[in-house]
Design a protein around this motif. Structure first.
Motif, short mmCIF file in Angstrom:
data_model
loop_
_atom_site.label_atom_id
_atom_site.label_comp_id
_atom_site.label_asym_id
_atom_site.label_seq_id
_atom_site.Cartn_x
_atom_site.Cartn_y
_atom_site.Cartn_z
N VAL A 1 1.81 17.45 -3.75
CA VAL A 1 1.79 16.01 -4.01
C VAL A 1 2.86 15.32 -3.17
N LYS A 2 4.02 15.96 -3.03
CA LYS A 2 5.09 15.37 -2.21
C LYS A 2 4.67 15.26 -0.74
N LEU A 3 3.97 16.26 -0.24
CA LEU A 3 3.49 16.19 1.14
C LEU A 3 2.55 15.00 1.31
N LEU A 4 1.66 14.81 0.33
CA LEU A 4 0.75 13.66 0.38
C LEU A 4 1.53 12.35 0.33
N LYS B 1 3.29 11.56 3.60
CA LYS B 1 2.34 11.10 4.62
C LYS B 1 1.87 9.68 4.32
N ALA B 2 1.57 9.43 3.04
CA ALA B 2 1.07 8.10 2.65
C ALA B 2 2.12 7.02 2.88
N SER B 3 3.39 7.37 2.73
CA SER B 3 4.46 6.37 2.87
C SER B 3 4.60 5.86 4.30
N THR B 4 3.98 6.56 5.26
CA THR B 4 4.07 6.15 6.67
C THR B 4 2.86 5.33 7.10
N ARG B 5 1.90 5.16 6.21
CA ARG B 5 0.68 4.43 6.58
C ARG B 5 0.47 3.23 5.66
N ASN B 6 0.36 2.07 6.22
CA ASN B 6 0.07 0.86 5.46
C ASN B 6 -1.43 0.78 5.20
N PHE B 7 -1.83 0.55 3.94
CA PHE B 7 -3.26 0.37 3.67
C PHE B 7 -3.52 -1.07 3.27
N THR B 8 -4.77 -1.51 3.39
CA THR B 8 -5.08 -2.93 3.28
C THR B 8 -6.21 -3.21 2.30
N PHE B 9 -6.05 -4.33 1.57
CA PHE B 9 -7.13 -4.92 0.79
C PHE B 9 -7.57 -6.20 1.49
N LEU B 10 -8.85 -6.41 1.58
CA LEU B 10 -9.39 -7.67 2.08
C LEU B 10 -10.13 -8.35 0.94
N LEU B 11 -9.61 -9.49 0.48
CA LEU B 11 -10.22 -10.23 -0.62
C LEU B 11 -11.06 -11.36 -0.06
N LEU C 1 5.17 3.13 -1.09
CA LEU C 1 3.87 3.13 -0.42
C LEU C 1 3.51 1.72 0.03
N PRO C 2 3.50 1.46 1.34
CA PRO C 2 3.26 0.11 1.84
C PRO C 2 1.78 -0.27 1.83
N TYR C 3 1.52 -1.52 1.49
CA TYR C 3 0.15 -2.02 1.56
C TYR C 3 0.18 -3.52 1.83
N THR C 4 -0.95 -4.03 2.28
CA THR C 4 -1.09 -5.45 2.61
C THR C 4 -2.35 -5.99 1.97
N VAL C 5 -2.24 -7.18 1.40
CA VAL C 5 -3.40 -7.88 0.85
C VAL C 5 -3.71 -9.07 1.77
N VAL D 1 -4.05 6.49 -5.35
CA VAL D 1 -4.02 7.47 -6.44
C VAL D 1 -2.59 7.72 -6.89
N LEU D 2 -1.70 8.03 -5.94
CA LEU D 2 -0.32 8.35 -6.29
C LEU D 2 0.45 7.10 -6.72
N GLY D 3 0.17 5.97 -6.08
CA GLY D 3 0.89 4.74 -6.41
C GLY D 3 0.61 4.24 -7.81
#
Length: 465
Positions: A19-22, A25-35, A79-83, A233-235
């Motif tokens: 889980v820590k490895l995931l 890895k996830a902490s280096t990638r920004n994911f996005t929501f498009l509303l 965990l970075p993300y953008t809306v 999932v982790l966030g």
């Protein structure tokens, strides 16, 4: 002899490194929501509820163009993300090509797209048709494959009309989308109805008297990109509370609304995770097909929450006791600090083996002892020793069995020990040792039935030279 039910704690502890490895890895990638949807349909309130924070608070958006607004955040500060919100897409005063240029420049690709509209309307509005056309031109079928339809203000629909509205409105939106993409893809876009609380408090129930956050959560997970799946999932794992069939109430340390998942949601979430290449190693460890290869890291809250969720998904009995194991680790650290001040030392030389026993009800103490102690058969378990083959026989005289109880008490347990192949056979004849020494004394009359659990492990005790 009575063979008590044994539970293995190695699996969830092994999950934590993966889980820590995931997480890393996830902490280096920004994911996005498009509303996608017009102003006032409840986009901000809905994304705020899912993410457990005021992502879309008024005044915090950064305008990217006159048609798109952006907000950046981090789940758990990690965990970075953008809306991206697109209120301008519903304004049909602009030309279609300008819409598309705005979208493509600001949002090259989204991980989860939400088409948000009000449930209680009878048709697809012209501005929504323009929005669907623009989004289809910008992202094509690939964008809609990661999309969901969110119907807001579900609480405003009469109970008797609710299911019909949900079915027919979903069909109307899918048919409009199918004008621009493959019909099969459009018909597979799922929908979910939500009912936000206008006062910003606990979400309202939908007209069928059901919570909707768990449905939104599972629907988003089904459709979000594989790359963003670990982050969501982790966030959200610290807020996910698995519900047993006999759950009476829920408590959460988080101020955010908890996500209550039951046995109906479990296969949906598990199937999605199993189908993701990002979770391949975690799934193998969770199902016993592989073991973790890295050393166990410090158990941060988000790691423990992630391990709890994943453990529950694969039906491990040890879910309820991960916190207890963490407490045991802390207790062992405390005991090790005392070694320098005393003339003894010990090292743990086996796996942890929790055992549980149910004591039967009795009218008085004498009957309780007779039923549960005097007539009880010895308990037999096997511990896997971590000693080398050469050490096992020499260490046997120095091995003792320790018990760790829910109250955090640790005490030595009198047992008969013998080596059986590579395992240590442990025979407990005095069942009283399963009672927690720090618990209050039993009543003297009308003693109820109750269960107790003790974590057993072997230690190699030696006098300091």
């Amino acid at each position: 002899m009575t063979q008590l039910k044994e539970r293995s704690f190695e699996e969830p502890k092994q999950l934590i490194p993966e889980v820590k490895l995931l997480l890393d890895k996830a902490s280096t990638r920004n994911f996005t929501f498009l509303l996608v949807g017009r102003t006032g349909v409840g986009k901000s309130s809905t994304i705020n509820t899912l993410m457990g924070e005021k992502v879309a608070e008024v005044g915090k958006f950064r305008p990217v163009t006159k048609s798109i607004e952006e907000y950046k955040s981090k789940i758990e500060g990690i965990l970075p993300y953008t809306v991206f919100d697109t209120p301008g897409l519903a304004d049909n005063n602009e030309k279609d090509q300008e819409y598309i240029s705005f979208i493509k420049s600001a949002v090259p690709e989204s991980d989860s797209m939400w088409f948000i509209t009000i449930l209680g309307e009878s048709r697809v509005r012209d501005d929504e048709k323009n929005t669907i056309k623009a989004i289809s031109s910008a992202f094509g079928e690939q964008g809609w494959q990661k999309a969901i339809i969110v119907f807001t203000y579900a609480d405003k629909v009469d109970r008797k009309d609710y299911n019909n509205y949900l079915t027919e409105r979903t069909k109307l939106i899918q048919e409009e989308i199918a004008r621009y993409i493959n019909t099969d893809i459009a018909q597979q876009i799922p929908s979910v109805a939500v009912a936000n609380n206008p006062k910003g408090r606990k979400p309202l129930l939908t007209p069928d008297d059901k919570p909707w956050l768990n449905e939104l959560y599972t629907t988003v997970l089904k459709r979000i990109s594989d790359q963003a799946l670990p982050s969501i999932v982790l966030g959200t794992a610290p807020r996910v509370i698995p519900q047993d069939t006999n759950s009476q109430e829920v408590s959460s340390s988080s101020e955010a609304e908890p996500i209550l998942l039951d046995e109906r949601h479990k296969p949906q979430v598990r199937e999605r995770i199993e189908g993701s290449p990002e979770f391949e190693k975690v799934v193998k460890v969770a199902t016993g097909a592989a073991t973790a290869t890295k050393a166990l890291p410090a158990i941060a809250p988000i790691l423990l929450a992630g391990a709890k969720l994943l453990t529950w998904l694969w039906d491990s009995d040890s879910l309820k006791n991960l916190t207890l194991i963490q407490n045991l680790d802390l207790k062992i650290q405390e005991l090790n600090k005392l070694q320098d001040e005393d003339d003894w030392s010990f090292r743990i030389c086996s796996n942890y083996k929790p055992i549980s026993k149910t004591f039967k009800a009795a009218p008085n103490v004498e009957s309780f002892i007779e039923i549960n102690i005097e007539k009880a058969e010895p308990i037999v378990i096997n511990l896997d020793l971590t000693l080398s083959p050469d050490e096992r026989q020499d260490s046997l005289p120095y091995i003792a069995i320790m018990g760790f109880y829910p109250s955090k008490a640790v005490r030595s347990i009198v047992t008969n020990l013998s080596l059986v192949n590579e395992s240590l056979e442990v025979v407990i004849e005095d069942i009283l040792v399963l009672l927690d020494p720090d618990e209050q004394e039993l009543p003297t009359e009308n003693i109820p039935s109750f269960s107790t659990q003790v974590i057993l492990f072997a230690v190699d005790c030696r006098e300091n030279q």
